[in-house]
Design an enzyme around this catalytic site. Structure first.
Site, PDB file in Angstrom:
ATOM      1  N   SER A 188      26.456   2.238  -7.417  1.00 39.14           N
ATOM      2  CA  SER A 188      25.745   3.781  -7.558  1.00 39.14           C
ATOM      3  C   SER A 188      25.911   4.357  -6.356  1.00 39.14           C
ATOM      4  O   SER A 188      26.145   5.719  -6.344  1.00 39.14           O
ATOM      5  CB  SER A 188      24.651   3.658  -8.121  1.00 39.14           C
ATOM      6  N   HIS A 216      26.432   2.650 -14.693  1.00 42.97           N
ATOM      7  CA  HIS A 216      26.931   3.465 -14.257  1.00 42.97           C
ATOM      8  C   HIS A 216      28.491   3.658 -14.713  1.00 42.97           C
ATOM      9  O   HIS A 216      29.407   4.063 -13.989  1.00 42.97           O
ATOM     10  CB  HIS A 216      27.087   3.838 -12.530  1.00 42.97           C
ATOM     11  N   LYS A 247      21.543   6.478 -18.987  1.00 37.40           N
ATOM     12  CA  LYS A 247      22.405   7.365 -17.778  1.00 37.40           C
ATOM     13  C   LYS A 247      23.449   8.216 -18.955  1.00 37.40           C
ATOM     14  O   LYS A 247      23.015   9.062 -19.654  1.00 37.40           O
ATOM     15  CB  LYS A 247      23.067   6.672 -16.941  1.00 37.40           C
TER      16      LYS A 247
HETATM   17  C1  LIG Z   1      19.810   2.749 -13.293  1.00 42.51           C
HETATM   18  C2  LIG Z   1      20.213   1.184 -13.261  1.00 42.51           C
HETATM   19  C3  LIG Z   1      19.590   0.158 -13.926  1.00 42.51           C
HETATM   20  C4  LIG Z   1      18.239   0.732 -14.355  1.00 42.51           C
HETATM   21  O1  LIG Z   1      18.420   1.280 -15.600  1.00 42.51           O
HETATM   22  P1  LIG Z   1      17.070   1.688 -16.536  1.00 42.51           P
HETATM   23  O2  LIG Z   1      17.681   1.626 -17.902  1.00 42.51           O
HETATM   24  O3  LIG Z   1      16.874   3.004 -15.946  1.00 42.51           O
HETATM   25  O4  LIG Z   1      16.008   0.709 -16.296  1.00 42.51           O
HETATM   26  C5  LIG Z   1      20.222  -1.081 -13.685  1.00 42.51           C
HETATM   27  N1  LIG Z   1      21.315  -1.450 -13.061  1.00 42.51           N
HETATM   28  C6  LIG Z   1      21.853  -0.401 -12.375  1.00 42.51           C
HETATM   29  C7  LIG Z   1      23.241  -0.886 -11.846  1.00 42.51           C
HETATM   30  C8  LIG Z   1      21.597   0.844 -12.478  1.00 42.51           C
HETATM   31  O5  LIG Z   1      22.198   1.750 -11.909  1.00 42.51           O
END
Ligand SMILES: *Cc1c(COP(=O)(O)O)cnc(C)c1O
Length: 402
Positions: A188, A216, A247
């Site tokens: 990310s 992502h 997301k």
């Molecule tokens: C955002 C993210 C998470 C966590 O996701 P949530 O559903 O908000 O707990 C886990 N792994 C990666 C690579 C992320 O970017």
């Protein structure tokens, strides 16, 4: 009960720690948004801003159809379950979503969690023990690192995105019973896409499983948005996929693990964040079904996101900014210096653009940046306005290369 002296010492220690963070410029303030999430947001100070820092890749977070789907699911299934899944917390909408996610990702079965953090936290310990090896990219997400810590398997770390080092670690783990390579599908901070084709080849050669975290990527990477495995043409070669509903896939919250039936059934029996935490709210399950239906019917949102990304990447480079090259909608605009990154983000805020400065320890020392994230919801006009603000702030702070 702590004595007054002990209690005072405890709170003083916390206050000193917070002061220390503020002095080092590492304290993270929070902007307060008073509107829905979207391409534009209104902050609590009344300021309207073009938002370039949400994980709202497909623009669904504040989308009207999503709100309606959530309301409909709430009316049909109620507000919440007041239960974990195995006691009395499984509704038809949860099973439908698990099936829809499996179809979308090209897997056999899927298990839902309250967050991807929980999916990663609860995936390793039930599947691997001291006889096994976990081989993990050095820059993997915090939740993967925490999940690995909770598991007794031997740990091997390879240099970020370094296939020669991955091979060396696979050789070092040769004596182990089961080996699993774990990587973010997309990283990310840089928008780096993991080399899954090469990783799968190495996995085949050394008899290892492959697990990817698609937070992502799910919904927009690959021709039809299935993820990094589709992007790299390795659908069907990935053993375990974790991802988020928080997301691109709607933006509320919730996570999942997807893979072979035996894996998912084992997790349902043994994964602690699943067994000991509440069911996903029906509103989220219902609205997530709406998303997957939409993405399966048309690639329009995904196509618009990639068109916006290509447009912004080209224009920001031409303006004289240094960006990390790539194709992902995460666009790191490099400032290198931490105070400068904060100053730049603050100036952009004044000019009507919401971005956040990232600096050590979130990114390596000397690699401070503003991370832009494009959305399918951005209009050309909004992107042009944002680009003009970038140019103005860049000129004022002497950041432009030309
Ligand atoms: C955002 C993210 C998470 C966590 O996701 P949530 O559903 O908000 O707990 C886990 N792994 C990666 C690579 C992320 O970017």
């Amino acid at each position: 009960m702590a004595s007054d002296m002990q209690r005072k010492a405890f709170y003083e220690q916390l206050a000193n720690g917070l002061d220390g963070l503020r002095e080092q410029g590492l304290y993270k303030p929070e902007r307060v948004i008073a509107s829905r999430q979207g391409a534009e947001v209104v902050c609590d100070d009344g300021r309207k801003l073009i938002n370039l820092c949400a994980n709202n890749y497909l623009g669904l977070s504040g989308d009207e159809a999503m709100v309606r789907a959530a309301v409909e699911a709430t009316e049909k299934y109620g507000y919440g379950l007041s239960s974990v899944r195995f006691i009395c917390g499984t509704q038809t909408v949860h099973k439908e979503l698990e099936h829809a996610l499996s179809d979308f990702l090209g897997t056999e079965d899927t298990i839902l969690y309250a967050a991807a953090f929980d999916a990663n936290g609860g995936v390793f310990e039930p599947l691997f023990d001291e006889q096994d090896a976990i081989i993990s990219d050095a820059l993997n997400h915090a939740s993967i690192i925490d999940g690995i810590r909770l598991c007794k398997a031997a740990r091997y770390r390879y240099q970020h995105n370094d296939m020669a080092d991955l091979e060396a670690q696979l050789q070092a783990a040769a004596g182990k019973r089961h080996k699993v390579i774990v990587t973010d599908g997309v990283f990310s901070m840089d928008g780096t896409i993991a080399q899954l084709d090469r990783i799968c080849d190495l996995a085949d050669r050394y008899g290892a499983l492959v697990m990817i975290d698609e937070c992502h990527a799910s919904g927009f990477m690959g021709k039809t948005g299935r993820g990094t495995h589709e992007h790299h043409g390795v659908m069907g070669r990935i053993d375990i996929i974790t991802g988020t509903l928080g997301k691109a896939l709607g933006g509320a919250m919730g996570g999942f693990t997807s893979g072979r039936r035996e894996v998912i059934q084992t997790l349902r029996q043994k994964s602690r964040p699943y067994l000991f935490s509440n069911s996903l709210a029906p509103a989220i399950a219902g609205a997530s079904l709406e998303v997957l239906g939409r993405l399966s019917a048309s690639t329009e949102l995904r196509d618009r996101l990639h068109a916006n990304t290509a447009y912004f990447r080209a224009a920001i480079s031409e303006s004289g900014f240094t960006i990390k090259p790539g194709t992902h909608p995460v666009v790191p605009v490099m400032l290198f210096d931490a105070p400068l990154a904060q100053k730049f983000a603050q100036r952009l805020y004044e000019l009507g653009v919401l971005v956040t400065g990232f600096f050590y320890p979130v990114v390596p020392m000397g690699q401070a940046r503003v991370r832009v994230q494009l959305s399918a919801a951005h209009t050309r006009e909004q992107l042009d306005k944002a680009l003009a603000a970038f140019r103005q702030a860049g000129q004022e702070l002497g950041l432009l290369n030309n």
